[in-house]
Design a protein around this motif. Structure first.
Motif, PDB file in Angstrom:
ATOM      1  N   ASN A 183      21.523  24.941 -35.459  1.00 13.24           N
ATOM      2  CA  ASN A 183      22.900  25.854 -35.410  1.00 13.24           C
ATOM      3  C   ASN A 183      24.106  25.391 -34.577  1.00 13.24           C
ATOM      4  OD1 ASN A 183      23.927  28.088 -36.355  1.00 13.24           O
ATOM      5  ND2 ASN A 183      23.399  29.203 -34.283  1.00 13.24           N
ATOM      6  N   PRO A 238      27.113  27.561 -34.250  1.00  9.82           N
ATOM      7  CA  PRO A 238      27.725  28.661 -34.529  1.00  9.82           C
ATOM      8  C   PRO A 238      29.201  28.411 -35.018  1.00  9.82           C
ATOM      9  CG  PRO A 238      26.676  28.544 -32.184  1.00  9.82           C
ATOM     10  CD  PRO A 238      26.771  27.282 -32.921  1.00  9.82           C
ATOM     11  N   GLY A 239      29.537  29.325 -36.037  1.00 12.97           N
ATOM     12  CA  GLY A 239      30.840  29.403 -36.573  1.00 12.97           C
ATOM     13  C   GLY A 239      31.287  28.033 -37.506  1.00 12.97           C
ATOM     14  N   THR A 240      30.058  27.284 -37.896  1.00 12.26           N
ATOM     15  CA  THR A 240      30.425  26.260 -38.592  1.00 12.26           C
ATOM     16  C   THR A 240      29.216  25.906 -39.669  1.00 12.26           C
ATOM     17  OG1 THR A 240      31.372  24.927 -36.817  1.00 12.26           O
ATOM     18  CG2 THR A 240      30.785  23.666 -38.588  1.00 12.26           C
ATOM     19  N   ASN A 241      28.108  25.646 -39.262  1.00 10.15           N
ATOM     20  CA  ASN A 241      27.058  25.395 -40.457  1.00 10.15           C
ATOM     21  C   ASN A 241      25.518  25.785 -39.585  1.00 10.15           C
ATOM     22  OD1 ASN A 241      25.927  23.106 -38.988  1.00 10.15           O
ATOM     23  ND2 ASN A 241      27.868  22.129 -39.985  1.00 10.15           N
ATOM     24  N   TYR A 242      24.665  25.686 -40.334  1.00 12.57           N
ATOM     25  CA  TYR A 242      23.192  26.002 -40.036  1.00 12.57           C
ATOM     26  C   TYR A 242      22.250  25.004 -40.743  1.00 12.57           C
ATOM     27  CZ  TYR A 242      18.770  28.446 -39.053  1.00 12.57           C
ATOM     28  OH  TYR A 242      17.479  28.618 -38.940  1.00 12.57           O
ATOM     29  N   ASN A 268      27.058  27.044 -44.808  1.00 11.81           N
ATOM     30  CA  ASN A 268      28.211  27.124 -44.116  1.00 11.81           C
ATOM     31  C   ASN A 268      28.159  28.632 -43.345  1.00 11.81           C
ATOM     32  OD1 ASN A 268      28.846  28.992 -46.122  1.00 11.81           O
ATOM     33  ND2 ASN A 268      30.292  27.783 -47.127  1.00 11.81           N
ATOM     34  N   ASN A 269      29.320  28.872 -42.731  1.00  8.32           N
ATOM     35  CA  ASN A 269      29.334  30.246 -41.970  1.00  8.32           C
ATOM     36  C   ASN A 269      29.362  31.364 -42.998  1.00  8.32           C
ATOM     37  OD1 ASN A 269      29.434  31.334 -39.390  1.00  8.32           O
ATOM     38  ND2 ASN A 269      31.499  31.906 -39.590  1.00  8.32           N
ATOM     39  N   GLN A 320      26.011  23.475 -30.093  1.00 10.88           N
ATOM     40  CA  GLN A 320      25.038  23.566 -31.151  1.00 10.88           C
ATOM     41  C   GLN A 320      23.767  24.029 -30.294  1.00 10.88           C
ATOM     42  OE1 GLN A 320      24.379  19.859 -32.892  1.00 10.88           O
ATOM     43  NE2 GLN A 320      25.135  18.731 -31.456  1.00 10.88           N
TER      44      GLN A 320
END
Length: 660
Positions: free
Chosen positions: A129, A131-135, A184-185, A616
């Motif tokens: 993860n 945060p604020g970008t992608n998972y 994406n976020n 991340q």
């Protein structure tokens, strides 16, 4: 008891928190990387595991942490003897194993053979993860099948001369399937990357040994030669369906990698041992080693630009690559041991000339060549003081080396995940380690206590690093590579106890704590990047309990804790596990039924976080909670043991691409 662990994701084996450890099979080198070795050897084919944390000059100097030697089964009793083992393990999937160990000894010849099988699917999953970008969501299923065959003979020519030979054949097939789903976020799927990897590996080893015993007890000369070859073809298909804009246009990337890797080892030894006096012993030896690797990577990349209906707009191919990497080592050693009353001393030195020649080529890029010649002296010293039968003190010193492995120096880019590309560093230097150990053992009624400490000074530390891919316009991909960090110091304390608590209960417990500072730069894109520093302190503990519930039933309870640890880039959360087992004797002691449950509370997981080069965190999980039931039957009888083999070591620091 030293701290030995296996990385659940990479498969790398570590000793005292360090992966720079040599892993051998029957004391011999193997072309199989340590990260793959445990997967390919059926557990029922393993007789025992030896640990040497500070080897003498008689042993090859590779491995900062020491040597782990896996000894395969070889029965050696008079007449016909053997055993049959079979078992089933269930987790997310069901796997099975079987093996047989047999020998026939008559007159002056002992024939022995072993066959083992492992097969079944294994399930792994995890996430990363940002945060604020992608998972990133990962799922992997590995269908592995392993066959291991070992057979040979010890021929006792007369009372003074013994000729031995054996061969080990290992076939390992792996069919891996997985997928990486990136959102994406806003929760929209921006990339779907399924991948498959099919590999068919065969490793073969041939060994011949001749030993002559002189009239004086302990006076002998021994010649041994070993040849091994590993052929590991792989075929990978990686797909990446990526959203390019809000109109749902896609970019489809297909990577086809047809990789063939062939490695060959030759090892020739001559060893001479002479107890020159009642209290002294001299050991001399010569060794010649060659390691050759030939690798070809046929790569076809299709790049499809599509419209909303997924109609293909364009295709772009990329080039192929190949490399060869040859290493030659000439070495000799001298060891002398002497006993002065209650003090035993051993002094030694190993002299080694090491040369390498590597050629890396890729279409459309210049050929990279690396050569090196290094002469090094590796001294060692051991002093043991035994003031009484119940007390023993030992102080030891040795110098060792870790040389970069092929995966670490190969500069050809390889696909690891949609956001990670693995690239080796052909300019890596070997790292040298000076190691000092002190141990005290106290025998007590019902068991023993051991206190130990160690100190290591490491030059040009080799470590894994990641940094932003400078060719990626999206600023989201990482390069995974290896780098020499600054010199560092590590030290630690160990404690273990083996104690019979009651007539029916015996416990073996140990704990260790070690500390290491690491210095270096990880942002290889920036020549002015700041020098980072981190201090890593780790605590580990484990306890094994054996209970005799009845004449035929025994129970085992095991628990372990591996403390959190970190390096310059990554912090890894603690791990813990509790296992339970039972063994019931049947058929008048000739058979055993075994039952065990691993990771009862399903707590084992690899969890990490980082702020460099991206903020991340992630977690990977595998089938740690499993149930196993097995049956073993032994037949034959006898007391005459086979020829004892000396143990050798030769390998390299392992490392390769992985998920971060």
């Amino acid at each position: 008891m030293q701290s030995v662990s296996v990385d659940s994701q990479t498969g790398n084996i570590s000793l005292r928190g360090n992966e720079n450890v040599r892993v051998l099979v029957d004391g011999k080198p193997t072309n199989i990387p340590a990260s793959q070795l445990l997967k390919q050897i059926p557990s029922s084919s393993i007789k025992s595991v030896e640990l040497i944390t500070n080897p003498s000059a008689k042993y090859n100097p590779e491995g900062m942490s020491g040597i782990i030697n896996i000894i395969l089964n070889k029965n050696a009793n008079m007449g016909f003897n053997g055993s049959i083992n079979t078992g089933v393990e269930a987790g997310h999937y069901v796997r099975n194993n079987a093996s047989t160990n047999m020998n026939y000894k008559t007159g002056k010849v002992n024939f022995f053979g072993n066959y083992g099988f492992n097969g079944g699917d294994r399930y792994n999953f995890g996430y990363v993860n940002r945060p604020g970008t992608n998972y990133q969501d990962f799922i992997f299923v590995n269908d592995n099948e392993s066959h291991l065959l070992k057979f040979g003979a010890d021929i006792y020519l007369d009372d003074k001369n013994t000729l031995s030979f054996y061969t080990t054949q290992n076939w390992f097939d792996s069919n891996a399937n997985g997928r990486a789903l990136i959102t994406n976020n806003a929760g929209n799927v921006v990339s779907n990357a399924p991948n498959t990897q099919n590999s068919d590996s065969k490793n073969q080893t041939y060994n011949i040994n001749y030993k002559h015993d002189f009239d004086k007890e302990g006076h002998n000369i021994e010649f041994e030669t070993t040849y091994s070859k590993n052929n590991s073809p792989n075929f990978l298909v990686n797909k990446d369906l990526t959203l390019t804009n809000v109109d749902r246009d896609y970019k489809l990337l297909n990577y086809f990698n047809d990789i063939n890797n062939v490695g060959e080892n030759v090892l020739i030894n001559l060893d001479y041992t002479n107890p020159i006096s009642e209290k002294g012993k001299l050991e001399l030896g010569l060794e010649y080693r060659t390691n050759t690797t030939d690798n070809t990577n046929l790569t076809d990349q299709e790049r499809h630009l599509t419209d909303n209906a997924l109609n293909i707009i364009g295709t772009t191919p990329i080039g192929n690559s190949e490399f060869t990497y040859d290493r030659k080592i000439y070495s000799g050693y001298v060891n002398y041991g002497h006993q002065f009353g209650k003090v035993t001393m051993q002094l030694g030195a190993r002299f080694e000339q090491y040369s390498i020649e590597g050629v890396f080529s890729q279409e459309t890029k210049p050929t990279a060549t690396i050569t090196d010649d290094i002469f090094t002296v590796y001294p060692s010293a051991f002093i043991t003081f035994t003031p009484t039968d119940a007390n023993q003190f030992q102080l030891s010193y040795s110098k060792r080396v870790d040389r970069p492995s092929i995966q670490q120096v190969n500069p050809i880019r390889e696909w690891s995940t949609p956001l990670i590309t693995s690239v080796g560093n052909e300019n890596l230097l070997p790292q040298f380690t000076n190691s000092i150990e002190f141990n005290y053992t106290r025998k007590i009624k019902g068991g023993s206590l051991t206190f130990g400490s160690f100190y290591r000074n490491v030059n040009d530390v080799i470590s894994r690093v990641t940094y932003k891919d400078p060719t990626d316009v999206s600023n989201s991909r990482q390069i995974l590579t290896f780098q020499n960090f600054d010199d560092t110091n590590a030290y630690g304390l160990e404690f273990s106890v083996n104690y019979k608590i009651a007539k029916w209960w015996r416990a073996n417990a140990s704990m260790d704590v070690y500390s290491q500072k690491q210095y270096g730069t990880t942002d290889l894109n920036n020549p002015n990047a700041p020098r980072l520093e981190v201090k890593n302190e780790v605590f580990n503990a484990r306890i094994s309990n054996s209970f005799n519930a009845s004449k035929n039933l025994s129970l085992q309870l095991f628990a372990m804790y591996r403390g959190s640890n970190q390096d310059i880039q990554w912090k890894v959360a603690p791990m813990s596990m509790v296992n339970f087992g039972a063994n019931y004797s049947v058929l008048k002691g000739k058979g055993n039924i075994t039952f065990r449950v691993n990771d009862i509370f399903n707590t084992m997981k690899f969890q990490f976080n980082s702020s460099n080069p991206f903020t991340q965190d992630g977690r990977f999980k595998w089938e740690s909670r499993t149930t196993y039931i097995g049956f073993n039957y032994r037949f034959g009888s006898g007391k005459n043991k086979a020829k004892a083999r000396k143990q050798r070591d030769s390998n390299e620091k392992q490392g390769g691409g992985g998920f971060m």
